[in-house]
Every structure is written in structure tokens, then in C-alpha cells.
Design a protein around this motif. Structure first.
Motif, PDB file in Angstrom:
ATOM      1  N   GLU A 213       0.849  -1.191   0.000  1.00  0.00           N
ATOM      2  CA  GLU A 213       0.000   0.000   0.000  1.00  0.00           C
ATOM      3  C   GLU A 213       0.884   1.242   0.000  1.00  0.00           C
ATOM      4  O   GLU A 213       1.817   1.361   0.793  1.00  0.00           O
ATOM      5  N   THR A 214       0.591   2.181  -0.890  1.00  0.00           N
ATOM      6  CA  THR A 214       1.356   3.424  -0.964  1.00  0.00           C
ATOM      7  C   THR A 214       0.738   4.471  -0.064  1.00  0.00           C
ATOM      8  O   THR A 214      -0.480   4.638  -0.027  1.00  0.00           O
ATOM      9  N   MET A 215       1.571   5.171   0.691  1.00  0.00           N
ATOM     10  CA  MET A 215       1.077   6.250   1.531  1.00  0.00           C
ATOM     11  C   MET A 215       2.010   7.439   1.414  1.00  0.00           C
ATOM     12  O   MET A 215       3.220   7.292   1.197  1.00  0.00           O
ATOM     13  N   THR A 216       1.430   8.618   1.529  1.00  0.00           N
ATOM     14  CA  THR A 216       2.196   9.854   1.429  1.00  0.00           C
ATOM     15  C   THR A 216       2.084  10.612   2.739  1.00  0.00           C
ATOM     16  O   THR A 216       0.978  10.862   3.223  1.00  0.00           O
ATOM     17  N   MET A 217       3.224  10.951   3.314  1.00  0.00           N
ATOM     18  CA  MET A 217       3.266  11.631   4.606  1.00  0.00           C
ATOM     19  C   MET A 217       3.962  12.977   4.479  1.00  0.00           C
ATOM     20  O   MET A 217       4.615  13.254   3.475  1.00  0.00           O
ATOM     21  N   GLN A 218       3.808  13.801   5.504  1.00  0.00           N
ATOM     22  CA  GLN A 218       4.410  15.131   5.495  1.00  0.00           C
ATOM     23  C   GLN A 218       5.262  15.320   6.754  1.00  0.00           C
ATOM     24  O   GLN A 218       4.893  14.854   7.840  1.00  0.00           O
ATOM     25  N   ALA A 233       2.948  14.362   9.818  1.00  0.00           N
ATOM     26  CA  ALA A 233       1.536  14.253   9.469  1.00  0.00           C
ATOM     27  C   ALA A 233       1.239  13.024   8.629  1.00  0.00           C
ATOM     28  O   ALA A 233       1.996  12.669   7.727  1.00  0.00           O
ATOM     29  N   LEU A 234       0.117  12.375   8.936  1.00  0.00           N
ATOM     30  CA  LEU A 234      -0.349  11.211   8.174  1.00  0.00           C
ATOM     31  C   LEU A 234      -1.860  11.231   8.102  1.00  0.00           C
ATOM     32  O   LEU A 234      -2.527  11.998   8.793  1.00  0.00           O
ATOM     33  N   SER A 235      -2.396  10.392   7.256  1.00  0.00           N
ATOM     34  CA  SER A 235      -3.844  10.295   7.104  1.00  0.00           C
ATOM     35  C   SER A 235      -4.251   8.847   6.923  1.00  0.00           C
ATOM     36  O   SER A 235      -3.554   8.079   6.255  1.00  0.00           O
ATOM     37  N   LEU A 236      -5.376   8.472   7.516  1.00  0.00           N
ATOM     38  CA  LEU A 236      -5.883   7.121   7.347  1.00  0.00           C
ATOM     39  C   LEU A 236      -6.270   6.863   5.894  1.00  0.00           C
ATOM     40  O   LEU A 236      -6.340   5.718   5.460  1.00  0.00           O
ATOM     41  N   ALA A 237      -6.497   7.942   5.156  1.00  0.00           N
ATOM     42  CA  ALA A 237      -6.854   7.798   3.745  1.00  0.00           C
ATOM     43  C   ALA A 237      -5.623   7.504   2.886  1.00  0.00           C
ATOM     44  O   ALA A 237      -5.745   7.153   1.717  1.00  0.00           O
ATOM     45  N   GLY A 238      -4.426   7.658   3.468  1.00  0.00           N
ATOM     46  CA  GLY A 238      -3.208   7.338   2.749  1.00  0.00           C
ATOM     47  C   GLY A 238      -2.421   8.530   2.254  1.00  0.00           C
ATOM     48  O   GLY A 238      -1.240   8.414   1.957  1.00  0.00           O
ATOM     49  N   THR A 239      -3.061   9.704   2.153  1.00  0.00           N
ATOM     50  CA  THR A 239      -2.366  10.903   1.689  1.00  0.00           C
ATOM     51  C   THR A 239      -2.607  12.034   2.674  1.00  0.00           C
ATOM     52  O   THR A 239      -3.737  12.510   2.817  1.00  0.00           O
ATOM     53  N   ALA A 240      -1.558  12.462   3.355  1.00  0.00           N
ATOM     54  CA  ALA A 240      -1.682  13.519   4.354  1.00  0.00           C
ATOM     55  C   ALA A 240      -1.499  14.891   3.729  1.00  0.00           C
ATOM     56  O   ALA A 240      -0.756  15.052   2.755  1.00  0.00           O
ATOM     57  N   GLU A 241      -2.164  15.877   4.304  1.00  0.00           N
ATOM     58  CA  GLU A 241      -1.981  17.260   3.890  1.00  0.00           C
ATOM     59  C   GLU A 241      -0.928  17.905   4.786  1.00  0.00           C
ATOM     60  O   GLU A 241      -0.777  17.533   5.956  1.00  0.00           O
TER      61      GLU A 241
END
Length: 255
Positions: A213-218, A233-241
Motif C-alpha cells: 500500500e502506498t502512503m504519502t506523509m508530510q 503528518a499522516l492520514s488514514l486515507a493514505g495521503t496527508a496534507e
């Protein structure tokens, strides 16, 4: 996965906890010291050193609910804030791993941490069950930001900040972070949106691969005097703002 590192991870659709360890390249404020006049530089070097803040003092400077009404602010457990041992498979990437795992970068005199979760949009009072469910799922996908403050004696904060910037460049091709037997592969380090805050700041966007699973963090790091503030920062949706509101509120509180 149950380690501190894992509690900062993105949860996939199968509800598997993924370790949060991010990196990337970012942008920082221009270095004004190089342009300073000799007399200004001398005055700066002659200025008395500011004493590092203790953990108790930082606890009074970190965000609380009243500072950020758009988020739910909740301090992490003692186990999370005192846990250590987050490691990188590449020594040059260690500052990034530490910055995103509530582990100290360098040797601070005091530390404090908290977490801010973006509030979802409230459904209308007459919303249908389906609309309420949708709103609830949307809230779960909001960005969660771990905030960590660390204060240093002497040039410690400047050196810690510099080590994170150096790691951001050196680790652009990725690395693997681990803690207590859990690990996460970082596949890409890329520039984050520019951040202007404190005395110097840098922002990173990090792409990770967890069980396919690909995820994008800040990651945002700000130095204010001898205090370093990191925002993971992270998001359960996989892409954090990028957590701009959280960064602005915390830096403002640092004075």
C-alpha cells in the motif's frame, strides 16, 4: 504492529497499522546571516546564549485544545513520548527517522509532544444516515499531526536542524525505518510545499510502501531560537496534507 513508530502510521483499508517514518526534500527560509554586515555578525556572536527550556517549560509551550479549535488536540501517552529506538538502515537517514518518531534529534535538554487531529465536517442536523456515515468516514481520513518540541543548549538546535536538512538530501532515494521489530520502506523523498516560519524551516513529502500500500506523509521542521519543532503528518486515507494550521499555531505559541 504496536510500537510507538507504528502508532504514527497510516492504517490501510484492511485496518493494518503502518509505521510512520517519513522524509523528503523541502524548502527553507533564506539564510540572512550570510548577508549580515560585519558589525551585525559580531553583535550576534557576542550575544549571550539563551538557556535551553526544560521539559516542564516546553509542556507549557506546546499546543493545547484552546490553541487549535479546528483540531482535536490530545497528548500522547507517556509510553509514546518516552519510547526510543527508532532506527534507519542508513545512518545518514537517522535524523529523519528520529524526527518523525518522537525521538530526539541530537541531545536536547527538554522535550514535549502532543497530537492534533483535523476535525471532519459536521453533517447537517437533518442529514440522512448515509450522509452521516459519509461524514464519519471523511473524518477518519483527516490528517493527524504529531508535534514534538525539543530545546537545546548552545548550538544544539541549529546543528539538529542542519542534520535533518542534510538527511533530506542524502536520503532522497529512500531508506527503511524500524522500531521494536516493525519496519516501513520509504521509496521516495520529494520537495514539500514551502514553509515560512520561525528562524528557519524545511518541509518534506515522503512516500512509503507498507505491505504493497502506498502512503504519502508530510514532515515539517521549524527552528525557533534554541527550540526545534517537528510536525509529522499522516492520514488514514493514505495521503496527508501539510499541517499548515498546526505549524502556524505552534510557532506562534513559541513566541
Amino acid at each position: 504492529m504496536r510500537s510507538t513508530l507504528v502508532r504514527r502510521s497510516v492504517i490501510t483499508a484492511s485496518a493494518v497499522s503502518l509505521a510512520l517514518m517519513a522524509t523528503a526534500c523541502g524548502s527553507d527560509k533564506a539564510d540572512t546571516k550570510a548577508d549580515a554586515k560585519p558589525s551585525e555578525a559580531a553583535a550576534t556572536s557576542a550575544a549571550p546564549a539563551v538557556k535551553a527550556k526544560t521539559s516542564a517549560e516546553l509542556a507549557g509551550a506546546i499546543l493545547v485544545q484552546a490553541d487549535l479549535p479546528t483540531h482535536v488536540v490530545k497528548a500522547p501517552s507517556d509510553a509514546e513520548t518516552t519510547a526510543a529506538g527508532a532506527k534507519s538502515d542508513k545512518p545518514e537517514c537517522q535524523p529523519l527517522v528520529s524526527a518523525q518518531s518522537m525521538n530526539a534529534v541530537g541531545t536536547p535538554a527538554g522535550t514535549a509532544g502532543t497530537r492534533a487531529v483535523a476535525k471532519g465536517k459536521e453533517p447537517a442536523a437533518d442529514a440522512s444516515p448515509e450522509e452521516k456515515l459519509k461524514a464519519g468516514l471523511g473524518a477518519l481520513g483527516g490528517t493527524t499531526t504529531s508535534v514534538y518540541l525539543s530545546s537545546y543548549e548552545g548550538k544544539g538546535a541549529t546543528e539538529a536542524f542542519a542534520s535533518i536538512k542534510t538527511a533530506g538530501t542524502a536520503c532522497a532515494g529512500g531508506y527503511t525505518g524500524s522500531q521494536a521489530g516493525d519496519s516501513l520502506k520509504i521509496t521516495k523523498v520529494a520537495p514539500g510545499a514551502a514553509v515560512t516560519a520561525g528562524d528557519e524551516a524545511v518541509a518534506y513529502t515522503v512516500t512509503g510502501d507498507a505491505d504493497g500500500e502506498t502512503m504519502t506523509m508530510q514532515l515539517v521542521v521549524v527552528r525557533k531560537g534554541n527550540t526545534l519543532a517537528t510536525f509529522s503528518a499522516l492520514s488514514l486515507a493514505g495521503t496527508a496534507e501539510q499541517p499548515k494550521d498546526v505549524v502556524d499555531a505552534q510557532v506562534k505559541k513559541l513566541g
